[in-house]
Design a protein around this motif. Structure first.
Motif, short mmCIF file in Angstrom:
data_model
loop_
_atom_site.label_atom_id
_atom_site.label_comp_id
_atom_site.label_asym_id
_atom_site.label_seq_id
_atom_site.Cartn_x
_atom_site.Cartn_y
_atom_site.Cartn_z
N ASP A 1 -15.86 -11.80 5.73
CA ASP A 1 -15.95 -12.94 6.22
C ASP A 1 -14.73 -12.92 8.07
N SER A 2 -14.44 -11.61 7.56
CA SER A 2 -13.61 -11.47 9.41
C SER A 2 -14.49 -11.65 10.36
N ILE A 3 -15.88 -10.32 10.21
CA ILE A 3 -16.99 -9.85 10.31
C ILE A 3 -17.97 -11.36 11.53
N TYR A 4 -17.70 -11.96 10.19
CA TYR A 4 -18.77 -13.39 10.48
C TYR A 4 -17.66 -13.97 12.16
N THR A 5 -16.41 -14.55 10.97
CA THR A 5 -16.22 -15.23 12.01
C THR A 5 -16.27 -14.44 14.02
N ILE A 6 -15.67 -13.50 13.91
CA ILE A 6 -15.43 -13.06 15.07
C ILE A 6 -16.75 -12.47 15.56
N GLY A 7 -17.81 -12.11 14.96
CA GLY A 7 -18.94 -12.30 15.61
C GLY A 7 -19.56 -14.12 15.75
N LEU A 8 -19.26 -15.10 14.85
CA LEU A 8 -19.34 -16.06 15.70
C LEU A 8 -18.65 -16.50 17.12
N ILE A 9 -17.22 -15.99 16.83
CA ILE A 9 -16.31 -16.54 18.16
C ILE A 9 -16.45 -16.19 19.25
N ASN A 10 -17.59 -14.45 19.39
CA ASN A 10 -17.67 -13.46 20.45
C ASN A 10 -19.08 -13.84 20.55
N LEU A 11 -19.77 -14.62 20.18
CA LEU A 11 -21.00 -14.32 20.46
C LEU A 11 -21.74 -15.66 21.70
N PRO A 12 -21.40 -16.23 22.46
CA PRO A 12 -21.28 -17.12 23.41
C PRO A 12 -21.20 -15.90 24.40
N SER B 1 -10.73 -2.98 10.30
CA SER B 1 -10.54 -3.11 12.09
C SER B 1 -11.68 -2.29 12.82
N GLY B 2 -11.92 -0.99 12.11
CA GLY B 2 -13.13 -0.31 12.35
C GLY B 2 -14.10 -0.53 12.53
N LEU B 3 -14.09 -1.16 11.12
CA LEU B 3 -15.59 -1.17 10.50
C LEU B 3 -15.85 -2.24 11.15
N VAL B 4 -15.22 -3.50 11.32
CA VAL B 4 -15.11 -4.34 11.91
C VAL B 4 -15.57 -4.35 13.20
N ALA C 1 -10.06 -2.77 19.63
CA ALA C 1 -10.54 -1.63 20.51
C ALA C 1 -10.32 -0.61 20.50
N ASP C 2 -7.92 -0.44 20.21
CA ASP C 2 -7.77 0.58 20.54
C ASP C 2 -7.97 1.57 19.71
N THR C 3 -7.55 0.72 18.37
CA THR C 3 -7.92 2.13 17.48
C THR C 3 -8.73 2.78 17.62
N ILE C 4 -9.83 1.98 17.97
CA ILE C 4 -11.40 3.15 18.04
C ILE C 4 -11.13 4.17 19.64
N GLN C 5 -11.06 3.32 21.05
CA GLN C 5 -10.44 4.45 22.09
C GLN C 5 -9.67 5.24 22.13
N LYS C 6 -9.67 6.02 21.37
CA LYS C 6 -8.31 6.44 20.75
C LYS C 6 -7.25 6.71 22.49
N VAL C 7 -7.64 7.46 23.63
CA VAL C 7 -6.82 7.88 24.31
C VAL C 7 -6.52 6.29 24.86
N ASP C 8 -7.20 5.24 25.05
CA ASP C 8 -7.09 4.09 25.60
C ASP C 8 -5.34 3.33 24.85
N SER C 9 -5.98 4.07 23.45
CA SER C 9 -5.19 3.23 22.83
C SER C 9 -3.55 3.86 22.86
N ILE C 10 -3.68 5.27 23.55
CA ILE C 10 -2.89 5.60 23.54
C ILE C 10 -1.18 5.31 24.98
N LYS C 11 -2.74 4.93 25.06
CA LYS C 11 -2.24 4.59 26.83
C LYS C 11 -1.61 3.42 26.64
N TRP C 12 -2.07 1.97 26.30
CA TRP C 12 -1.13 1.08 25.94
C TRP C 12 -0.12 0.76 24.82
N LYS C 13 0.04 1.76 23.92
CA LYS C 13 1.25 2.50 23.52
C LYS C 13 2.40 2.26 24.07
#
Ligand SMILES: [Zn+2]
Lengths: 127, 271
Positions: free
Chosen positions: B143-154, B59-62, A49-61
């Motif tokens: 494959d990441s999207i599939y597994t990360i989706g499932l694991i977080n679904l509950p 990571s952004g796309l996922v 999530a940090d790579t998306i939420q820019k500012v937060d990511s800087i904070k944790w880094k």
């Protein structure tokens, strides 16, 4: 004997790093809490999530770098910065920048400067 | 992705790389499962590309997909249901989230091995012939999207805030990498609670349906009869199919119909 020492040392390193990581991710030493489980195949470890939420990511880094480098500073540099803003209104940084939820982008260089300033002295205002 | 975002992802990647090497390299040297495997073993560069790709490209796309999916779920799940869950004792909620997630990932993973369409993507992860902490990162982004989706679904359905058990999530994350590492370390009974490399290594056996589909606790495998724990390492890891040798090839091949891929391959061989 020597063998045994190496084994014990390796295990100690392994477990302390894991414990440290778990503690960091649960929010100790200012770490950011992970809110999503990664892939069980071992996907990106540090909270994506940090790579998306820019500012937060800087904070944790910042927190990560500070807590991991030799000094164990349990002191939030950003807090220091806020305090110094209150004291010194000539500081020319928009306070919005470091409110964690705002989407304003700060470059890591800016941040380093800010952190340094708050830890040492306000060099920014002298510009 | 802006330049600043890329820079930040790069930094996260660098920190993770150093950290993971510190955690796993000494373990792989001191307690190796395959004694003669080097740190820079064959195909390490390919796995390193997957590692880089995860941090810098996917990571952004996922995460975006996951957010989208979570928002959709929130819009269809009645608020009253989530409130009822929230009124349960906290520990019960944690138990429910973890057990449901393990259950889903067990069956989801078993399907990845049994349904050809899912296997197309999952086989990328299994194509690794040398297992270590780096090979854990070989995973197709879909494959990441599939597994990360499932694991977080509950958690999504229950409206459970995973950040309240961030430590548990973090442990499961790093343990998932650990079970791929080239380590053999007897941890006794603890194995049934948190899993171990010797179990997951068998999952990576050449046999596509070798078992051990759970990643953390093997309890689901025990319940559903797929638990396997010989006291030696498998002879060989990998898959029986032929797979591309390049990162790009591994990413594209599952997306194309077989004959199209074959034609591309023939074309590139002629060049
Ligand atoms: Zn698998």
């Amino acid at each position: 004997m020597k063998n045994k020492i190496i084994k014990v040392a390796t295990l100690t390193l392994f477990s302390s790093l894991i414990i440290g990581f778990v503690a960091f991710q649960s929010g100790y030493f200012g770490g950011k809490k992970s809110s999503v489980s990664g892939s069980p195949n071992g996907s990106t470890l540090i909270n994506q999530a940090d790579t998306i939420q820019k500012v937060d990511s800087i904070k944790w880094k910042k927190s990560f770098l500070i807590s991991s480098s030799k000094s164990f500073v349990i002191h939030d540099p950003l807090k220091g910065l806020e305090d110094s803003t209150k004291l010194d209104s000539s500081l020319q940084i928009d306070p919005l920048i470091y409110s964690s939820k705002s989407g304003i982008i700060v470059t890591p260089e800016d941040l380093k400067k800010m952190v340094k300033d708050s830890l040492e002295q306000d060099s920014i205002k002298r510009k | 992705m802006t330049l600043a975002e890329f820079y930040s992802a790069l930094e996260a990647m660098g920190i993770s790389l150093v950290f993971l090497m510190l955690v796993f390299v000494p373990m792989e040297k001191v307690f190796p499962a395959k004694k003669h495997q080097k740190i820079l073993r064959p195909k390490w560069l390919l796995d390193f590309c997957f590692f880089l790709g995860q941090y810098l490209l996917w990571s952004g796309l996922v995460l975006w997909t996951l957010n989208y999916f979570a928002d959709y779920l929130t819009s269809i799940i009645p608020n009253s249901f989530q409130q009822k869950i929230a009124s349960q004792p906290f520990l019960l909620q944690v138990f429910e989230v973890l057990v449901l997630s393990d259950f889903l990932i067990y069956w989801g993973h078993r399907l990845q091995h049994n349904v050809d369409f899912l296997w197309r993507f999952h086989k990328v992860h299994h194509s690794a012939e040398h297992l270590d902490w780096l090979a854990a990162h070989r995973e197709h982004p879909l494959d990441s999207i599939y597994t990360i989706g499932l694991i977080n679904l509950p958690a999504f359905i229950m409206g459970f805030p995973l950040e309240s058990i961030a430590g548990v999530i973090a442990f499961r994350g790093i343990w998932a990498i650990y079970i791929h590492s080239n380590v053999r370390l007897p941890i006794g009974k603890l194995r049934i609670l948190i899993g171990a490399p010797e179990l997951h290594h068998w999952h990576h056996d050449l046999d596509r349906r070798a078992g051990n589909y759970a990643n953390i606790s093997p309890i689901m495998d025990v319940i559903f009869g797929t638990y396997k724990c010989p006291d030696k390492e498998p002879e060989k890891f990998g898959i029986q199919e032929e797979t591309p040798n390049s990162y790009l090839g591994q990413l594209i091949e599952p997306l194309l119909p077989k004959r199209v891929w074959d034609r591309i391959k023939q074309g590139s061989e002629k060049l």
